[in-house]
Design a protein around this motif. Sequence first.
Motif, mmCIF file in Angstrom:
data_model
loop_
_atom_site.group_PDB
_atom_site.id
_atom_site.type_symbol
_atom_site.label_atom_id
_atom_site.label_comp_id
_atom_site.label_asym_id
_atom_site.label_seq_id
_atom_site.Cartn_x
_atom_site.Cartn_y
_atom_site.Cartn_z
ATOM 1 N N THR A 106 0.830 -1.206 0.000
ATOM 2 C CA THR A 106 0.000 0.000 0.000
ATOM 3 C C THR A 106 0.866 1.259 0.000
ATOM 4 O OG1 THR A 106 -0.051 0.404 2.385
ATOM 5 C CG2 THR A 106 -1.590 -1.242 1.536
ATOM 6 N N ILE A 115 -4.261 0.479 -1.810
ATOM 7 C CA ILE A 115 -3.460 -0.625 -2.322
ATOM 8 C C ILE A 115 -2.764 -0.188 -3.609
ATOM 9 C CG2 ILE A 115 -3.524 -2.976 -3.246
ATOM 10 C CD1 ILE A 115 -5.994 -3.482 -1.500
ATOM 11 N N LEU A 157 -12.406 -4.785 0.992
ATOM 12 C CA LEU A 157 -11.482 -4.343 -0.048
ATOM 13 C C LEU A 157 -10.393 -5.395 -0.278
ATOM 14 C CD1 LEU A 157 -10.516 -2.145 -1.963
ATOM 15 C CD2 LEU A 157 -9.366 -1.037 -0.048
ATOM 16 N N THR A 158 -9.872 -5.953 0.812
ATOM 17 C CA THR A 158 -8.866 -7.010 0.683
ATOM 18 C C THR A 158 -9.414 -8.142 -0.179
ATOM 19 O OG1 THR A 158 -8.101 -6.503 2.922
ATOM 20 C CG2 THR A 158 -7.377 -8.598 1.970
ATOM 21 N N ALA A 161 -9.969 -7.046 -3.904
ATOM 22 C CA ALA A 161 -8.692 -6.838 -4.584
ATOM 23 C C ALA A 161 -7.998 -8.177 -4.861
ATOM 24 C CB ALA A 161 -7.794 -5.925 -3.756
ATOM 25 N N LYS A 164 -9.761 -9.952 -7.697
ATOM 26 C CA LYS A 164 -9.370 -9.379 -8.988
ATOM 27 C C LYS A 164 -7.991 -9.898 -9.400
ATOM 28 C CE LYS A 164 -7.098 -6.293 -11.527
ATOM 29 N NZ LYS A 164 -5.680 -5.939 -11.532
ATOM 30 N N GLU A 165 -7.044 -9.801 -8.489
ATOM 31 C CA GLU A 165 -5.664 -10.137 -8.792
ATOM 32 C C GLU A 165 -5.487 -11.632 -9.102
ATOM 33 O OE1 GLU A 165 -4.032 -7.236 -8.726
ATOM 34 O OE2 GLU A 165 -2.356 -8.285 -9.683
ATOM 35 N N SER A 217 -14.545 -0.848 -1.584
ATOM 36 C CA SER A 217 -14.419 -2.187 -2.174
ATOM 37 C C SER A 217 -15.321 -2.312 -3.404
ATOM 38 C CB SER A 217 -14.753 -3.263 -1.143
ATOM 39 O OG SER A 217 -16.129 -3.234 -0.818
ATOM 40 N N VAL A 220 -13.684 -0.733 -6.452
ATOM 41 C CA VAL A 220 -12.699 -1.615 -7.084
ATOM 42 C C VAL A 220 -13.405 -2.733 -7.861
ATOM 43 C CG1 VAL A 220 -10.801 -3.226 -6.652
ATOM 44 C CG2 VAL A 220 -10.930 -1.074 -5.387
#
Length: 406
Positions: A106, A115, A157-158, A161, A164-165, A217, A220
């Motif tokens: 971050t 992030i 959000l974690t 994210a 997505k990743e 979140s 994102v």
Amino acid sequence: MKKGLIVQKFGGSSVANVERIKNVAKRVAGYKKSGYDLVVVVSALGDTTDELIELAHKVILEPPEREMDMLLSTGEQISVSLLAMAIYKLGFEAVSFTGAQGGIITDTSHTKARIIEINTDKIKKELRKGRIVIVAGFQGATLNQDITTLGRGGSDLTAVALAKELRADECQIYTDVDGIYTADPRIEPKAKKIDFITYDEMLEMASLGAQVMQARSIEVAKKFNVPIHVRSSFSRLCGTMILKEVKRMEEVVVSGVTLNKNEAKITVCNVPDRPGVAARIFKDLSGSGINVDMIVQNVSHLRQTDISFTVSKADVLRAIKLTRSVAKSIGAGEVLEDQDIVRVSVVGVGMKSHHGVAAAMFGVLAKNKTNIEMISTSDISISCIIQRKFAESAVRALHEKFKLAK
Ligand code: ASP
Ligand code: MG
């Protein structure tokens, strides 16, 4: 048989005690057994984060933010390790990671870090070994290895994210309600669960007071088109799918009614009506990191006007102090505050193609004998600031008017 990858996030209430942690472990293990790869994100147990904040404030009124992050990140470390043990006990292999170990890098803005990137090598390595990977929500680390947190509710959000990743097939958000409702069911018992909702509506609802998911979140998720399934950790029912587009058989104009009790109103009276004055007031507030929401300026009368705006209750004392000092220096009059206000909003993408929603909303409030103090609109929402005592009845009346009941 390999079925794909799911990211699951369990909120604080889903892991509030040992029984519930065991329950989560069973659920995770069940998915693993049926062939999914799993990355599980957990929040701190129950109200741990609030308790840690309280503890810090007993030591010092304004704790240094770096140390605050150090402290708050411990909450999620407790839950990841306990969940890993509970899964282990069921005969499955699990490994727990802090945010930093999970590769979440971050920026340095402590307590609300953003992030920058996620290095998923370590997670992928463990997944290849067939392990369930459990990652602490709400935290990351700077390039300098200082621990950071992602803002309240940041475990969402974690999860998004990471989904997505890792290109997960689905991101499941487990909570203590069945999904997103047309209104808070504690206020309107006739509220019903929404099966499908768009990112835009969800984002608007989260920003306007629906407390199910962190607004960041959703931003994102929207940006990268991550499909989200919000559902209860206590039942097997399908919850709410959050998607880019929802095809509805019949056009829905309003999808939900939200209530935000977290704002306060500040009014600066007799502001001299000349260029640059509003700029002065709001520049000082934003310079101090205070987010101003709704703003209303009245028509000027005898070259003077009143300006009202709302800020979050957490910032109100600082905001008043700052505004009083600016008011003095620009020759304005009194600065008044009102903490007994709420924001009631209606949200729906259908508003874009329908007119008369604002008129209908104001009509309902009028019938409810509720005075509207401020109004603001976006292309998919209308919000009114009203006195707190009308909050619940206004939500119910609007819910009824827009035919949201079961
Ligand atoms: N435990 C953190 C909080 O309470 C993060 C989260 O729950 O998502 O804000
Ligand atoms: Mg929490």
